[in-house]
Design an enzyme around this catalytic site. Structure first.
Site, PDB file in Angstrom:
ATOM      1  CB  CYS A 142      19.109   0.475 -32.785  1.00  0.00           C
ATOM      2  SG  CYS A 142      19.236   1.762 -31.508  1.00  0.00           S
ATOM      3  NE  ARG A 143      22.962  -3.020 -34.040  1.00  0.00           N
ATOM      4  CZ  ARG A 143      24.076  -3.511 -33.530  1.00  0.00           C
ATOM      5  NH1 ARG A 143      25.065  -3.867 -34.350  1.00  0.00           N
ATOM      6  NH2 ARG A 143      24.200  -3.663 -32.228  1.00  0.00           N
ATOM      7  CB  SER A 144      17.230  -7.017 -33.402  1.00  0.00           C
ATOM      8  OG  SER A 144      17.010  -6.549 -32.106  1.00  0.00           O
ATOM      9  CB  CYS A 150      21.003  -5.878 -32.357  1.00  0.00           C
ATOM     10  SG  CYS A 150      19.569  -5.096 -31.593  1.00  0.00           S
ATOM     11  CG  ASN A 154      15.045  -6.493 -28.854  1.00  0.00           C
ATOM     12  OD1 ASN A 154      14.173  -6.967 -28.125  1.00  0.00           O
ATOM     13  ND2 ASN A 154      14.901  -6.459 -30.161  1.00  0.00           N
ATOM     14  CG  ASP A 209      25.701  -0.075 -31.687  1.00  0.00           C
ATOM     15  OD1 ASP A 209      24.697   0.661 -31.819  1.00  0.00           O
ATOM     16  OD2 ASP A 209      26.141  -0.445 -30.588  1.00  0.00           O
TER      17      ASP A 209
END
Ligand code: 4NP
Length: 156
Positions: free
Chosen positions: A13-15, A8, A11, A125
């Site tokens: 939150c999402r990934s 993301c 690195n 995001d």
């Protein structure tokens, strides 16, 4: 060994959420010794930091501890190491395509290509105003699709 990298922007939150959710799924299926998992960001703002506390909380609610992960930046060498380089959104995908070595383009995908039922291409995001719960659910759906793909293409 099949290697998977989630990417993301930051690195945090999402990934790392995807790393934790996918690792839990892989281990629950007894495939921990066959699939290696990591995550990275296209930007350097948060390098060395643990996941955002809101992402940690969503994972913890589901029994998954991602507190030990630390942010790092994605680099061109990742395309030699990882069989799957999975971008969370189109901007991440463009930034990864820009550093992808010639001949390795087939390793790069949008993560949500593995979740056609969602009818969307991007994990939004969540850093400023997103729902971490919604993001978690999208990631979980795509994680199942990804594991199906890995089983069919690499472990069959
Ligand atoms: P991520 O979320 O890409 O899912 O880790 C973000 C984290 C940090 C920032 C943006 C998005 N930021 O602008 O610092």
């Amino acid at each position: 060994m099949v290697r998977v990298l989630f990417v993301c922007l930051g690195n945090i939150c999402r990934s790392p959420t995807a790393e934790g959710a996918f690792r839990a799924l892989v281990e629950a299926q007894g495939l921990g010794n066959s699939i290696e998992i990591d995550s990275a960001g296209t930007a350097a703002y948060h390098v060395g930091e643990p996941p955002d506390s809101r992402a940690q909380g969503e994972a913890r609610r589901r029994g998954i501890d991602i507190s030990g992960l630390r942010a790092r930046r994605a680099h061109a060498r990742d395309f030699e190491t990882f069989d799957y380089v999975l971008a969370m959104d189109g901007e991440n995908h463009r930034n990864l395509a820009a550093i992808c070595p010639t001949g390795r383009e087939d390793r790069l995908s949008l993560f949500l290509e593995f979740a056609p039922s969602l009818n969307r291409t991007e994990v939004p995001d969540p850093y400023y105003e997103g729902s971490f719960g919604t993001v978690y659910e999208m990631i979980e759906t795509a994680a199942h699709g990804l594991l199906d793909d890995i089983r069919a293409r690499h472990l069959a």
